[in-house]
Design an enzyme around this catalytic site. Structure first.
Site, PDB file in Angstrom:
ATOM      1  N   SER A 107     -21.189   2.067  -3.636  1.00 21.33           N
ATOM      2  CA  SER A 107     -20.292   2.639  -2.710  1.00 21.33           C
ATOM      3  C   SER A 107     -18.653   2.140  -2.606  1.00 21.33           C
ATOM      4  O   SER A 107     -17.609   2.234  -1.729  1.00 21.33           O
ATOM      5  CB  SER A 107     -20.350   1.905  -0.985  1.00 21.33           C
ATOM      6  OG  SER A 107     -20.184  -0.064  -1.287  1.00 21.33           O
ATOM      7  N   HIS A 141     -23.124   8.162  -2.638  1.00 17.56           N
ATOM      8  CA  HIS A 141     -23.258   7.079  -1.558  1.00 17.56           C
ATOM      9  C   HIS A 141     -23.556   7.447  -0.018  1.00 17.56           C
ATOM     10  O   HIS A 141     -23.157   8.016   0.535  1.00 17.56           O
ATOM     11  CB  HIS A 141     -22.102   7.117  -1.486  1.00 17.56           C
ATOM     12  CG  HIS A 141     -21.612   5.784  -0.279  1.00 17.56           C
ATOM     13  ND1 HIS A 141     -20.961   5.645   0.471  1.00 17.56           N
ATOM     14  CD2 HIS A 141     -22.587   4.620  -0.244  1.00 17.56           C
ATOM     15  CE1 HIS A 141     -20.505   3.899   1.352  1.00 17.56           C
ATOM     16  NE2 HIS A 141     -22.120   3.984   1.159  1.00 17.56           N
ATOM     17  N   GLU A 153     -21.531  10.977   0.095  1.00 17.36           N
ATOM     18  CA  GLU A 153     -20.339  11.098   0.017  1.00 17.36           C
ATOM     19  C   GLU A 153     -20.676  10.964  -1.165  1.00 17.36           C
ATOM     20  O   GLU A 153     -21.486  10.336  -2.470  1.00 17.36           O
ATOM     21  CB  GLU A 153     -19.305   9.846  -0.306  1.00 17.36           C
ATOM     22  CG  GLU A 153     -18.447   8.982   1.051  1.00 17.36           C
ATOM     23  CD  GLU A 153     -17.434   7.878   0.746  1.00 17.36           C
ATOM     24  OE1 GLU A 153     -16.522   7.922   0.533  1.00 17.36           O
ATOM     25  OE2 GLU A 153     -18.124   7.119   0.440  1.00 17.36           O
ATOM     26  N   ASN A 191     -15.651   2.684   1.850  1.00 10.95           N
ATOM     27  CA  ASN A 191     -14.631   1.518   1.707  1.00 10.95           C
ATOM     28  C   ASN A 191     -13.858   0.891   1.353  1.00 10.95           C
ATOM     29  O   ASN A 191     -13.324  -0.494   2.089  1.00 10.95           O
ATOM     30  CB  ASN A 191     -15.720   0.701   0.789  1.00 10.95           C
ATOM     31  CG  ASN A 191     -17.369   0.914   1.727  1.00 10.95           C
ATOM     32  OD1 ASN A 191     -17.329   0.266   2.340  1.00 10.95           O
ATOM     33  ND2 ASN A 191     -18.295   0.726   0.698  1.00 10.95           N
TER      34      ASN A 191
END
Length: 286
Positions: A107, A141, A153, A191
């Site tokens: 991530s 992700h 993602e 993130n």
């Protein structure tokens, strides 16, 4: 995460799944969770008992990653540790079919760095073997909990081929997910935005600006968030939050990403959130 990815692969994509973990206890726990999730979906009428059995039968456990040899895709879902991931990808690249896509569920960590670890020994990045190996690495992700969260993602390393990206996207869609794309930057989109927000909330607590309850209440009732940032950090895992924040900090060199001292101390104390039973809140054993 690994079990969640296996679940959507078997239930929605309907492909055979091989599951590997060094911990037998993790495998046992994961398969038990899958059985519970399938039973829950049957009870709610989302799938039939027959479909649940078919999905469960698609999942098999292997004791060696070399048994992934002829898989179309491998999705790695270990902890956010670059050296650990590089070691795994180095082995996968050497042992598996050259047609196998090597995807990482990271991530925050650079997909490009992970891809570079697959260059065969004695070869360079510009050699045909080096280019072929690195071109099949991609970031996928998934979000936790995987059976519930709708997004994946998709992140390309600088080496990732168009074919790898198209195949990875098709797999995510087959798993019932929406796909967003990000460049290979620290934290990607999710993130790079979420972790600084959580870190700032922790710093507010650290500075005594407000109590944990009031910080979380502000975002639940004032911003309509389903849970506050401190509770969310507990659910993610404070060690994971710290690892991602450190990746952002070292990857950008920007002081705005410096991890909270309180976050570091809580991880030092093994107060990791829900999974350890204690974080910003206490979570009694069931």
């Amino acid at each position: 995460m690994g079990l969640g990815i296996a679940f959507v692969s078997a239930v929605h994509a309907k492909v055979p799944v091989l599951l590997h973990d060094k911990s037998a206890a993790q495998i046992k726990s994961g398969l038990s969770l899958m059985d519970k999730l399938l039973a829950k979906d049957v009870s709610k009428g989302k799938i039939t008992q027959e479909a649940a059995k078919e999905a469960r039968d698609r999942v098999a456990v292997v004791d060696d990653m070399k048994k992934f040899r002829d898989a179309d895709m491998v999705v790695e879902a270990v902890s956010e540790n670059l050296a650990l991931k590089q070691g795994i990808f180095r082995s996968l690249s050497a042992d598996l079919s050259p047609k196998t896509i090597l995807a990482t569920n990271t991530s925050s960590i650079s997909i490009t760095k992970i891809a570079a670890s697959t260059i065969p020994e004695g070869k360079t990045a510009s050699d045909p073997e080096g280019q072929a190996s690195t071109s099949r690495v991609v970031g996928l992700h998934f979000f936790n909990p995987v059976p519930v969260m709708k997004l994946v993602e998709l992140i390309a390393a600088v080496q990732t081929s168009k074919e790898t990206l198209e195949r990875a996207r098709a797999f995510a869609i087959a798993c019932g997910k929406e796909v967003s794309s990000s460049q290979d930057v620290p934290g990607f989109v999710a993130n790079a935005l979420l972790m600084p927000f959580l870190n700032e909330a922790i710093m507010c607590l650290e500075k005594g600006v407000a109590t944990r309850e009031d910080i979380d209440k502000t975002f639940k009732l004032g911003m309509n968030h389903p849970m506050g940032p401190l509770q969310l950090a507990d659910f993610i895992g404070l060690d994971t939050c710290l690892a991602i924040q450190q990746t952002l900090y070292t990857g950008t060199g920007d002081s705005k990403y410096r991890p909270s001292v309180l976050l570091e101390r809580m991880v030092d104390a093994q107060w990791l959130g829900k999974k350890s039973g204690k974080g910003f809140y206490d979570y009694p054993s069931e």
